[in-house]
Design a protein around this motif. Structure first.
Motif, mmCIF file in Angstrom:
data_model
loop_
_atom_site.group_PDB
_atom_site.id
_atom_site.type_symbol
_atom_site.label_atom_id
_atom_site.label_comp_id
_atom_site.label_asym_id
_atom_site.label_seq_id
_atom_site.Cartn_x
_atom_site.Cartn_y
_atom_site.Cartn_z
ATOM 1 N N HIS A 3 -53.286 -11.536 -14.628
ATOM 2 C CA HIS A 3 -52.903 -12.848 -14.098
ATOM 3 C C HIS A 3 -53.983 -13.311 -13.137
ATOM 4 O O HIS A 3 -54.214 -12.683 -12.108
ATOM 5 C CB HIS A 3 -51.549 -12.752 -13.381
ATOM 6 N N SER A 5 -55.230 -16.087 -10.520
ATOM 7 C CA SER A 5 -54.659 -17.129 -9.683
ATOM 8 C C SER A 5 -55.430 -17.220 -8.377
ATOM 9 O O SER A 5 -55.979 -16.235 -7.885
ATOM 10 C CB SER A 5 -53.189 -16.824 -9.392
ATOM 11 N N LEU A 7 -53.799 -18.097 -5.754
ATOM 12 C CA LEU A 7 -52.760 -17.767 -4.784
ATOM 13 C C LEU A 7 -52.829 -16.282 -4.433
ATOM 14 O O LEU A 7 -53.180 -15.461 -5.272
ATOM 15 C CB LEU A 7 -51.373 -18.082 -5.350
ATOM 16 N N VAL A 12 -47.422 -14.884 -5.463
ATOM 17 C CA VAL A 12 -47.131 -14.839 -6.902
ATOM 18 C C VAL A 12 -45.949 -13.924 -7.182
ATOM 19 O O VAL A 12 -45.068 -14.234 -7.965
ATOM 20 C CB VAL A 12 -48.377 -14.369 -7.678
#
Length: 76
Positions: A3, A5, A7, A12
């Motif tokens: 994943h 990201s 963030l 998350v």
């Protein structure tokens, strides 16, 4: 699973425990194993398919979010 990201990981993964704690059950219908969330005694909503057959994912009867009817079997 990877994943990507911008963030932080904490943001998350913040709600992941609540998702995992939701009440789901694995059942098999017509040889297709799926994870469902029971709604009442005989209805459930498909959460995801656990099948290895790609054709099962193309069948609209097994689409996630679809309501199905089933007879629960008590294991003793």
């Amino acid at each position: 699973m990877i994943h990507y990201s911008i963030l932080p990981l904490e943001a998350v993964m913040d709600n992941m425990e609540a998702v995992e704690q939701s009440q789901t059950v694995e059942i098999a219908i017509n040889g297709v194993t799926m994870q469902v969330q029971p709604m009442n005694g005989h209805q459930a909503m498909i959460v995801r398919l656990l099948s290895c057959n790609p054709q099962d994912f193309l069948n609209p009867q097994y689409a996630p979010g679809r309501m199905i009817e089933f007879q629960p079997v008590l294991q003793g």
